[in-house]
Scaffold this active site. Structure first.
Site, PDB file in Angstrom:
ATOM      1  N   ASN A  26      11.260 -33.035  -4.324  1.00 58.30           N
ATOM      2  CA  ASN A  26      11.306 -34.350  -4.956  1.00 58.30           C
ATOM      3  C   ASN A  26       9.958 -35.063  -4.942  1.00 58.30           C
ATOM      4  O   ASN A  26       9.688 -35.887  -5.817  1.00 58.30           O
ATOM      5  CB  ASN A  26      12.350 -35.223  -4.245  1.00 58.30           C
ATOM      6  CG  ASN A  26      12.228 -36.677  -4.630  1.00 58.30           C
ATOM      7  OD1 ASN A  26      12.571 -37.084  -5.743  1.00 58.30           O
ATOM      8  ND2 ASN A  26      11.707 -37.494  -3.706  1.00 58.30           N
TER       9      ASN A  26
ATOM     10  N   TYR B  66       0.930 -35.382 -16.891  1.00 61.54           N
ATOM     11  CA  TYR B  66       2.279 -35.459 -16.335  1.00 61.54           C
ATOM     12  C   TYR B  66       3.223 -34.526 -17.092  1.00 61.54           C
ATOM     13  O   TYR B  66       4.031 -33.810 -16.484  1.00 61.54           O
ATOM     14  CB  TYR B  66       2.776 -36.903 -16.404  1.00 61.54           C
ATOM     15  CG  TYR B  66       3.987 -37.184 -15.558  1.00 61.54           C
ATOM     16  CD1 TYR B  66       3.891 -37.241 -14.170  1.00 61.54           C
ATOM     17  CD2 TYR B  66       5.233 -37.419 -16.134  1.00 61.54           C
ATOM     18  CE1 TYR B  66       4.997 -37.515 -13.378  1.00 61.54           C
ATOM     19  CE2 TYR B  66       6.349 -37.694 -15.357  1.00 61.54           C
ATOM     20  CZ  TYR B  66       6.225 -37.738 -13.980  1.00 61.54           C
ATOM     21  OH  TYR B  66       7.334 -38.003 -13.203  1.00 61.54           O
TER      22      TYR B  66
ATOM     23  N   LYS C 262       5.169 -31.445 -15.248  1.00 65.99           N
ATOM     24  CA  LYS C 262       6.627 -31.404 -15.195  1.00 65.99           C
ATOM     25  C   LYS C 262       7.196 -30.273 -16.036  1.00 65.99           C
ATOM     26  O   LYS C 262       8.245 -29.700 -15.687  1.00 65.99           O
ATOM     27  CB  LYS C 262       7.201 -32.757 -15.624  1.00 65.99           C
ATOM     28  CG  LYS C 262       6.905 -33.875 -14.629  1.00 65.99           C
ATOM     29  CD  LYS C 262       7.435 -33.550 -13.229  1.00 65.99           C
ATOM     30  CE  LYS C 262       7.315 -34.736 -12.282  1.00 65.99           C
ATOM     31  NZ  LYS C 262       7.879 -34.447 -10.937  1.00 65.99           N
TER      32      LYS C 262
END
Length: 249
Positions: free
Chosen positions: A68, A133, A137
């Site tokens: 996480n 980002y 991801k």
């Protein structure tokens, strides 16, 4: 009762996940750089080795490994600097790689377990101004799928979680030269109706269902559905958003 390790557990979604697992009666080893049961900087191989040792000492096995920990990032292609890219990739993608390097021998040895990776809608849908980002991801999504394939013969499952913007303190970790994009992201997070608790509930539901991909909120589901079902409309929407960014100073 499951044995669970959560990274980035001191606040935000990590804290919500830790609370949700514990409410189910699971035992959780909450890890973070500070303010958790165990200090774990995901960019440190030594910290990951210590986490494995603590899991083996405490439980002699692990049922759920939740990746996480992450930082926010972004910026237009000619504004964001390479150092910003390195930070986003080092934490969000390579942090997970280090964790899998450390824990895969244990997962193989016990012939079972579940890997949960908190990615983002940015891993599936790629708006302008968020290149670093998006890339990190998307890498997390691809990595998670690879884990599920590579470790299937050992009874290990993998699930990627891809929420859109939700209210969390992650945006506090966003830094970089493109302050205009940062302000947009902060506003979208602040105005989102989705909470960290909502996302945590979707994660546990996904585990119960044996899902491989979880889109916790309706905006995420709609955006990904548009990309899959009407690529032309999706591209038009993304390019219109890109045109708006060009007008920023």
């Amino acid at each position: 009762m499951r044995r669970v390790l959560v990274t980035g557990a001191a606040s935000g979604l990590g804290a919500a996940l830790t609370a949700a697992f514990r409410a189910r009666g699971d035992e959780v080893l909450a890890t973070d750089r500070s303010g958790a049961d165990l200090t774990l900087d995901v960019t440190s191989e030594a910290d990951w080795a210590a986490a494995v040792a603590e899991v083996e000492r405490r439980w002699d096995g692990l049922d759920v490994l939740v990746h996480n920990a992450g930082v926010a990032g972004g910026g237009r292609l000619d504004v964001a600097e390479i150092e910003e890219w390195q930070r986003v990739l080092d934490v969000n993608l390579l942090g997970m790689a280090r964790g899998m390097w450390a824990f895969t021998p244990l997962l193989k040895r016990q012939r079972g377990g579940q890997v949960v990776a908190v990615a983002s809608l940015a891993g599936l849908v790629h708006p302008a101004g968020m290149a670093s980002y998006n890339a990190a991801k998307a890498g997390v999504v691809a990595f998670t799928e690879t884990i599920g394939h590579e470790l299937a013969g050992y009874g290990v499952r993998a699930m990627a979680v891809c929420p859109s913007y939700f209210r969390t303190n992650l945006v506090a970790s966003m830094s970089g030269r493109d302050e205009a994009v940062g302000a947009i992201v902060a506003r979208l997070v602040e105005e989102s109706p989705v909470t960290a608790d909502d996302v945590a509930a979707a994660v546990l539901d996904g585990l119960d269902r044996g899902a491989e991909l979880v889109l916790p909120d309706e905006f995420a589901r709609a955006a990904y559905r548009l990309k899959l079902e009407d690529r032309s409309a999706y591209d038009q929407q993304m390019r219109a958003q890109a045109a708006k960014l060009e007008r920023l100073t």
